[in-house]
Design a protein around this motif. Sequence first.
Motif, PDB file in Angstrom:
ATOM      1  N   SER A  64       5.098  10.688  -5.997  1.00  0.00           N
ATOM      2  CA  SER A  64       5.865  10.882  -7.299  1.00  0.00           C
ATOM      3  C   SER A  64       5.083  12.072  -8.093  1.00  0.00           C
ATOM      4  O   SER A  64       5.989  12.950  -8.574  1.00  0.00           O
ATOM      5  CB  SER A  64       5.822   9.807  -8.194  1.00  0.00           C
ATOM      6  OG  SER A  64       6.349   9.768  -9.483  1.00  0.00           O
ATOM      7  N   LEU A  65       3.853  12.022  -7.987  1.00  0.00           N
ATOM      8  CA  LEU A  65       3.303  13.167  -9.040  1.00  0.00           C
ATOM      9  C   LEU A  65       3.358  14.643  -8.402  1.00  0.00           C
ATOM     10  O   LEU A  65       3.453  15.510  -8.932  1.00  0.00           O
ATOM     11  CB  LEU A  65       1.791  12.671  -9.337  1.00  0.00           C
ATOM     12  CG  LEU A  65       1.520  11.591 -10.303  1.00  0.00           C
ATOM     13  CD1 LEU A  65      -0.067  11.250 -10.598  1.00  0.00           C
ATOM     14  CD2 LEU A  65       2.329  11.892 -11.573  1.00  0.00           C
ATOM     15  N   GLY A  66       3.169  14.393  -6.801  1.00  0.00           N
ATOM     16  CA  GLY A  66       3.397  15.923  -6.118  1.00  0.00           C
ATOM     17  C   GLY A  66       4.538  16.317  -6.358  1.00  0.00           C
ATOM     18  O   GLY A  66       4.442  17.686  -6.609  1.00  0.00           O
ATOM     19  N   ILE A  67       5.546  15.710  -6.390  1.00  0.00           N
ATOM     20  CA  ILE A  67       6.979  16.353  -6.413  1.00  0.00           C
ATOM     21  C   ILE A  67       7.429  16.617  -7.940  1.00  0.00           C
ATOM     22  O   ILE A  67       7.536  17.703  -8.401  1.00  0.00           O
ATOM     23  CB  ILE A  67       8.095  15.381  -5.922  1.00  0.00           C
ATOM     24  CG1 ILE A  67       7.679  15.374  -4.490  1.00  0.00           C
ATOM     25  CG2 ILE A  67       9.552  15.890  -6.021  1.00  0.00           C
ATOM     26  CD1 ILE A  67       8.785  14.362  -3.726  1.00  0.00           C
ATOM     27  N   SER A  68       7.228  15.584  -8.996  1.00  0.00           N
ATOM     28  CA  SER A  68       7.452  15.871 -10.428  1.00  0.00           C
ATOM     29  C   SER A  68       6.783  17.028 -11.040  1.00  0.00           C
ATOM     30  O   SER A  68       7.239  17.590 -11.670  1.00  0.00           O
ATOM     31  CB  SER A  68       7.358  14.159 -11.010  1.00  0.00           C
ATOM     32  OG  SER A  68       5.894  14.167 -10.990  1.00  0.00           O
ATOM     33  N   ALA A 116       0.785  -1.104   0.161  1.00  0.00           N
ATOM     34  CA  ALA A 116       0.147  -0.088   0.066  1.00  0.00           C
ATOM     35  C   ALA A 116       0.850   1.258  -0.008  1.00  0.00           C
ATOM     36  O   ALA A 116       0.707   2.236  -0.938  1.00  0.00           O
ATOM     37  CB  ALA A 116      -0.760  -0.185   1.193  1.00  0.00           C
ATOM     38  N   SER A 117       1.906   1.466   0.957  1.00  0.00           N
ATOM     39  CA  SER A 117       2.919   2.556   0.734  1.00  0.00           C
ATOM     40  C   SER A 117       3.580   2.575  -0.639  1.00  0.00           C
ATOM     41  O   SER A 117       3.700   3.667  -1.094  1.00  0.00           O
ATOM     42  CB  SER A 117       3.894   2.087   1.945  1.00  0.00           C
ATOM     43  OG  SER A 117       4.853   3.355   1.999  1.00  0.00           O
ATOM     44  N   GLY A 118       4.017   1.516  -1.094  1.00  0.00           N
ATOM     45  CA  GLY A 118       4.569   1.496  -2.560  1.00  0.00           C
ATOM     46  C   GLY A 118       3.678   2.004  -3.647  1.00  0.00           C
ATOM     47  O   GLY A 118       3.930   3.077  -4.500  1.00  0.00           O
ATOM     48  N   ILE A 119       2.299   1.707  -3.559  1.00  0.00           N
ATOM     49  CA  ILE A 119       1.497   2.367  -4.310  1.00  0.00           C
ATOM     50  C   ILE A 119       0.926   3.875  -4.291  1.00  0.00           C
ATOM     51  O   ILE A 119       1.060   4.726  -5.273  1.00  0.00           O
ATOM     52  CB  ILE A 119      -0.053   1.585  -4.265  1.00  0.00           C
ATOM     53  CG1 ILE A 119       0.177   0.235  -4.698  1.00  0.00           C
ATOM     54  CG2 ILE A 119      -1.216   2.420  -4.895  1.00  0.00           C
ATOM     55  CD1 ILE A 119      -1.299  -0.650  -4.472  1.00  0.00           C
ATOM     56  N   MET A 120       1.291   4.323  -3.065  1.00  0.00           N
ATOM     57  CA  MET A 120       0.776   5.736  -2.526  1.00  0.00           C
ATOM     58  C   MET A 120       2.429   6.593  -3.121  1.00  0.00           C
ATOM     59  O   MET A 120       2.250   7.636  -3.410  1.00  0.00           O
ATOM     60  CB  MET A 120       0.585   5.919  -1.198  1.00  0.00           C
ATOM     61  CG  MET A 120       0.173   7.478  -1.016  1.00  0.00           C
ATOM     62  SD  MET A 120      -0.708   7.379   0.580  1.00  0.00           S
ATOM     63  CE  MET A 120      -1.006   9.232   0.598  1.00  0.00           C
ATOM     64  N   SER A 121       3.287   5.915  -2.892  1.00  0.00           N
ATOM     65  CA  SER A 121       4.689   6.519  -2.998  1.00  0.00           C
ATOM     66  C   SER A 121       4.685   6.618  -4.698  1.00  0.00           C
ATOM     67  O   SER A 121       5.318   7.466  -5.176  1.00  0.00           O
ATOM     68  CB  SER A 121       5.587   5.453  -2.704  1.00  0.00           C
ATOM     69  OG  SER A 121       7.161   6.137  -2.926  1.00  0.00           O
ATOM     70  N   THR A 122       4.356   5.745  -5.420  1.00  0.00           N
ATOM     71  CA  THR A 122       4.504   5.689  -6.932  1.00  0.00           C
ATOM     72  C   THR A 122       3.475   6.538  -7.443  1.00  0.00           C
ATOM     73  O   THR A 122       3.712   7.123  -8.685  1.00  0.00           O
ATOM     74  CB  THR A 122       4.642   4.510  -7.660  1.00  0.00           C
ATOM     75  OG1 THR A 122       3.371   3.654  -7.353  1.00  0.00           O
ATOM     76  CG2 THR A 122       5.776   3.632  -7.336  1.00  0.00           C
ATOM     77  N   SER A 123       2.498   7.163  -6.758  1.00  0.00           N
ATOM     78  CA  SER A 123       1.382   8.021  -7.277  1.00  0.00           C
ATOM     79  C   SER A 123       1.287   9.298  -6.562  1.00  0.00           C
ATOM     80  O   SER A 123       1.544  10.322  -7.263  1.00  0.00           O
ATOM     81  CB  SER A 123       0.241   7.158  -7.295  1.00  0.00           C
ATOM     82  OG  SER A 123      -0.215   6.864  -5.732  1.00  0.00           O
ATOM     83  N   PHE A 124       0.958   9.452  -5.221  1.00  0.00           N
ATOM     84  CA  PHE A 124       0.817  10.719  -4.812  1.00  0.00           C
ATOM     85  C   PHE A 124       2.171  11.346  -4.273  1.00  0.00           C
ATOM     86  O   PHE A 124       2.324  12.338  -4.892  1.00  0.00           O
ATOM     87  CB  PHE A 124       0.274  10.235  -3.046  1.00  0.00           C
ATOM     88  CG  PHE A 124       0.397  11.589  -2.265  1.00  0.00           C
ATOM     89  CD1 PHE A 124      -0.686  12.411  -2.366  1.00  0.00           C
ATOM     90  CD2 PHE A 124       1.420  11.674  -1.381  1.00  0.00           C
ATOM     91  CE1 PHE A 124      -0.545  13.705  -1.652  1.00  0.00           C
ATOM     92  CE2 PHE A 124       1.466  12.781  -0.573  1.00  0.00           C
ATOM     93  CZ  PHE A 124       0.400  13.903  -0.516  1.00  0.00           C
ATOM     94  N   ALA A 162      -3.224   9.221  -6.766  1.00  0.00           N
ATOM     95  CA  ALA A 162      -2.634   9.849  -8.082  1.00  0.00           C
ATOM     96  C   ALA A 162      -3.295  11.553  -7.968  1.00  0.00           C
ATOM     97  O   ALA A 162      -2.669  12.378  -8.269  1.00  0.00           O
ATOM     98  CB  ALA A 162      -2.829   9.128  -9.352  1.00  0.00           C
ATOM     99  N   LEU A 163      -4.750  11.426  -7.928  1.00  0.00           N
ATOM    100  CA  LEU A 163      -5.198  12.755  -8.042  1.00  0.00           C
ATOM    101  C   LEU A 163      -4.939  13.575  -6.712  1.00  0.00           C
ATOM    102  O   LEU A 163      -4.712  14.661  -7.079  1.00  0.00           O
ATOM    103  CB  LEU A 163      -6.857  12.298  -7.979  1.00  0.00           C
ATOM    104  CG  LEU A 163      -7.419  11.515  -9.240  1.00  0.00           C
ATOM    105  CD1 LEU A 163      -8.871  11.153  -8.896  1.00  0.00           C
ATOM    106  CD2 LEU A 163      -7.415  12.630 -10.465  1.00  0.00           C
TER     107      LEU A 163
END
Length: 264
Positions: free
Chosen positions: A74-78, A64-72, A154-155
């Motif tokens: 990753s997108l928030g910073i990039s 679950a943490s990995g899913i949020m890391s690659t979405s929330f 992601a959103l």
Amino acid sequence: MTAWTLGLSRGALEIKQFFRQRDQVVFTFAFPVVFLFLFASIFHDDVRGSGVTASQLYVPAMMASGIMSTSFQSLGISIAVERDQKALRRLRGTPMPPAAYFLGKIWLVLFTGVVETVILLLVGTTLYGVDLPSDPGRWFDFGWIFVLGLTACALLGIAISSVPRSAQSAGSVVVLPFLVLQFVSGVYISVATIPGWMLDVGALFPLKWLCQGLRGVFLPDSARVLEQAGSWEFGRIALVLAAWCAAGLALCLLTFRWRDRRTG
């Protein structure tokens, strides 16, 4: 070309750019695996009355943490970095529909989220005795939990990307709430040992429900006793994650900016 076709092309470009940054690839996929190894090595005893070990509890939690890391995260910073570097303003000046840009980002997080989850499943089944579900219904549950959880995170990542005032502050602004959520949502600490008021705070956000849903998929039913309600609550998980998808979309529409605050 339609926005969908352009979104596919944009997604392929995003994935290609991701893999060109080898250090980013290594740290993105290794981070949750290393934390899983550390916590599962330190806490590995049987959890009384649950039929599972502490190590097994950490496998769905880190997924679950990995899913949020690659979405929330990753997108928030990039996206914040791209805005600060004027890349978003240049893209907005091209004929490409705005939807194609966001579709490209979604394809990127979907790809990296799937890869991250597969890696953690391989580690969990090989080293920590987590059994893959034999019931097709459990795999169906995994599918909708993964899609709703990834979409909601992601959103929210797209929405929070408008908060940092510069690329330099993006990491701090995005990582701090993510780190706090991991502690109050049952990622690093068992739900049974987290104070009730902290669990209530964690229950307001999608990560807690993503963790709980993945535990329900990959752990035996005997482990339900460790949950706050004593059950997996798949119906509530679906409602909360779907609500966060709707709320995240609304936040994106209200807050997303193509230009940084300094240029208006």
